[in-house]
Scaffold this motif. Structure first.
Motif, short mmCIF file in Angstrom:
data_model
loop_
_atom_site.label_atom_id
_atom_site.label_comp_id
_atom_site.label_asym_id
_atom_site.label_seq_id
_atom_site.Cartn_x
_atom_site.Cartn_y
_atom_site.Cartn_z
N VAL A 179 -10.55 4.85 -8.47
CA VAL A 179 -9.40 4.82 -9.10
C VAL A 179 -8.62 5.81 -8.76
N SER A 180 -8.98 6.98 -8.38
CA SER A 180 -8.23 8.01 -7.59
C SER A 180 -7.88 7.55 -6.09
N VAL A 181 -8.73 7.06 -5.25
CA VAL A 181 -8.20 6.73 -3.89
C VAL A 181 -7.53 5.80 -4.01
N GLY A 182 -7.51 4.79 -4.93
CA GLY A 182 -6.50 3.43 -5.24
C GLY A 182 -5.18 4.22 -5.38
N MET A 183 -4.95 5.13 -6.63
CA MET A 183 -3.76 5.56 -6.83
C MET A 183 -3.08 6.50 -5.77
N ILE A 184 -3.71 7.31 -5.00
CA ILE A 184 -3.24 8.21 -4.10
C ILE A 184 -2.67 7.21 -2.84
N SER A 185 -3.39 6.15 -2.69
CA SER A 185 -3.16 5.18 -1.45
C SER A 185 -2.10 4.56 -1.89
N ALA A 186 -1.83 4.12 -3.11
CA ALA A 186 -0.51 3.06 -3.37
C ALA A 186 0.67 4.20 -3.26
N GLN A 187 0.40 5.37 -3.53
CA GLN A 187 1.42 6.53 -3.52
C GLN A 187 1.60 6.78 -2.17
N GLY A 188 0.90 7.08 -1.26
CA GLY A 188 1.02 7.37 0.07
C GLY A 188 1.74 5.95 0.76
N ALA A 189 1.31 4.90 0.45
CA ALA A 189 1.85 3.49 1.05
C ALA A 189 3.47 3.42 0.44
N ALA A 190 3.68 3.84 -0.55
CA ALA A 190 5.19 3.84 -1.16
C ALA A 190 5.92 4.71 -0.45
N ILE A 192 5.21 5.65 2.69
CA ILE A 192 5.41 5.03 4.16
C ILE A 192 6.42 3.85 4.04
N ALA A 193 6.22 2.97 3.34
CA ALA A 193 7.07 1.78 3.17
C ALA A 193 8.64 2.24 2.90
N GLY A 194 8.75 3.38 2.31
CA GLY A 194 10.22 3.59 1.95
C GLY A 194 10.90 4.41 3.07
N ARG A 195 10.15 4.92 4.02
CA ARG A 195 10.55 6.10 4.90
C ARG A 195 10.38 5.77 6.49
N THR A 196 9.82 4.37 6.61
CA THR A 196 9.74 4.13 7.95
C THR A 196 10.13 2.49 8.00
N GLN A 197 10.19 2.23 9.39
CA GLN A 197 10.79 0.84 9.71
C GLN A 197 9.70 -0.26 10.29
N GLY A 198 9.82 -1.32 10.25
CA GLY A 198 9.48 -2.45 11.09
C GLY A 198 7.96 -2.77 10.62
N ALA A 199 7.20 -3.15 11.44
CA ALA A 199 5.92 -3.39 11.33
C ALA A 199 4.88 -2.60 10.52
N MET A 200 5.24 -1.17 10.82
CA MET A 200 4.38 -0.18 9.96
C MET A 200 4.61 -0.31 8.70
N ALA A 201 6.21 -0.34 8.26
CA ALA A 201 6.51 -0.29 7.08
C ALA A 201 5.99 -1.75 6.30
N GLU A 202 6.08 -2.72 6.81
CA GLU A 202 5.22 -3.94 6.24
C GLU A 202 3.60 -3.77 5.97
N ARG A 203 3.01 -3.27 7.10
CA ARG A 203 1.59 -3.06 6.74
C ARG A 203 1.39 -2.14 5.57
N ALA A 204 2.15 -1.08 5.45
CA ALA A 204 1.97 -0.04 4.50
C ALA A 204 2.17 -0.69 3.14
N ARG A 205 3.31 -1.61 2.98
CA ARG A 205 3.80 -2.43 1.96
C ARG A 205 2.58 -3.08 1.33
N MET A 206 1.94 -3.97 2.30
CA MET A 206 0.65 -4.85 2.17
C MET A 206 -0.57 -3.83 1.60
N PHE A 207 -0.64 -2.82 2.28
CA PHE A 207 -1.76 -2.00 1.78
C PHE A 207 -1.60 -1.26 0.37
N GLY A 208 -0.35 -1.12 0.11
CA GLY A 208 0.19 -0.59 -1.15
C GLY A 208 -0.17 -1.44 -2.25
#
Length: 381
Positions: A179-190, A192-208
């Motif tokens: 649960v801890s890993v999941g919640m911080i991974s979602a936080q990190g993905a949010a 990345i998705a909000g402050r990067t662009q392109g394919a990396m932002a999309e990958r982060a969005r899916m991981f999130g």
């Protein structure tokens, strides 16, 4: 102590809340860094993309560790018996966390020193360890708090810890770690998705999306598990204003005991509701590409998840699985009346300063991080 404007019971409750605030502050602020580190080898596919992620958190990660230092300091000064038991009993687990965290500054400094793919890949995985391992072990630690730690006091108040590191890795504790890993991974993905662009932002969005949905399922499973778990219940009368003495109370194990607080204090149900709502909104935010809403939702979910553990345990800080009467509660593990008051005065002065400079730094560092930033900034990682 009649000259102290706040009574002992009130100060103890205030410091219980403040400890929660500091731990949540680290989980939210440090969680974004650990989350980005955890996703580094997966959300970023090229060296340039990984450099972008490093520069996303590099300027602020050190400041975010202030919350961890404050949390540890608050335990040391406000709840000395809790500090003595947890930091000695969980010594090896703490050492693993610290060693993993040490990899982060080393990774930031040394990764770019040699332009070699193997060299940089090694440090990328070190940065992954620096994010993943602390999140996992901290979650496992919370799970063990709910299960109870194997310690007791003798008649002279000496502490005896009878467990070992591998006993911490029980199924329920590992579930809490996930649960801890999941919640911080979602936080990190949010982030990345909000402050990067392109394919990396999309990958982060899916991981999130996967992380938030997985955390929602695991948190629900953990709540169901706790509902049937034996919880610690104080059966003797507690005088909140009495001097500390962990052995002066009677404790029984009751099936579903950790759920009793929600019937005694119905307002506490706000914590798990906030966790569920935050995770659901985060899932929808990742799907709808609503980056600001998603980041706020993941932060709210972290707040709710940690608060749920705290209010479920109340008034316990660290139950004992071997001698329930030795468990530490808010009322028998705090510092003196005067100490808590002096600490509160210092906190009222300095905590707003910390919040203010943190807000200023994040305002200065706001905006997307792109490949152009790497070429324009000579100090980029």
């Amino acid at each position: 102590m009649s000259s102290i404007p706040l009574d002992y019971e009130t100060l103890r409750l205030i410091w219980w809340v403040l400890l929660g605030v500091l731990l949540i502050g680290f989980a939210v602020m440090g969680g974004r860094d650990m989350g980005v580190g955890t996703l580094l080898p997966f959300a970023a596919k090229t060296d340039e993309e990984r450099r972008i992620l490093l520069n996303l958190i590099g300027p602020t990660w050190e400041g975010n560790q202030v919350w961890l230092v404050l949390g540890g300091g608050a335990i040391f000064a406000a709840f000395p018996p809790l500090y003595a038991v947890s930091f000695s009993g969980f010594y090896l687990a703490m050492l693993v966390i610290l060693l993993a965290l040490i990899l982060r500054p080393v990774g930031f400094k040394f990764r770019g020193k040699i332009d070699n793919p193997t060299w940089r890949a090694v440090w990328d995985w070190c940065l992954f360890i620096g994010g993943f391992v602390p999140a996992l072990i901290m979650g496992v630690a919370v799970g063990n708090v709910l299960l109870g730690a194997p310690f007791h006091f003798d008649d002279t108040m000496r502490i005896f810890y009878t467990g070992n590191f591998f006993q911490l890795l029980m199924p329920f504790a590992l579930l809490c770690g996930l649960v801890s890993v999941g919640m911080i991974s979602a936080q990190g993905a949010a982030v990345i998705a909000g402050r990067t662009q392109g394919a990396m932002a999309e990958r982060a969005r899916m991981f999130g999306l996967y992380a938030a949905a997985g955390t929602l399922v695991l948190f629900a499973l953990g709540g169901f598990w706790v509902a049937f778990m034996s919880g610690h219940v104080v059966t003797s009368v507690i005088d909140p204003a009495a001097p500390i003495n962990p052995l002066a109370k009677s404790v029984e194990l009751v099936q579903g005991g950790w759920m009793l607080n929600y019937s005694k204090y119905p307002w506490m149900v706000i914590a798990p509701i906030l966790a569920f709502v935050g995770l659901v909104v985060a899932v929808l935010g990742f799907i709808g590409r609503k980056h600001v809403i998603t980041l706020l939702a993941t932060s709210a979910a972290i707040f709710g998840i940690i608060s749920t553990a705290g209010v479920s345990l109340f008034p316990f800080l660290l139950p004992s699985s071997t001698v329930p009467g030795s468990g530490l509660t808010l009322w028998d593990a705090s510092s003196s009346h005067l100490t808590l008051f002096i600490m509160l005065v210092a906190t009222v002065i300095f905590l707003p300063i910390i919040v203010a400079y943190t807000a200023w730094v994040f305002r200065v560092m706001r905006g997307p991080v792109t490949a152009d930033n790497l070429t324009k900034n000579p100090n980029a990682y």
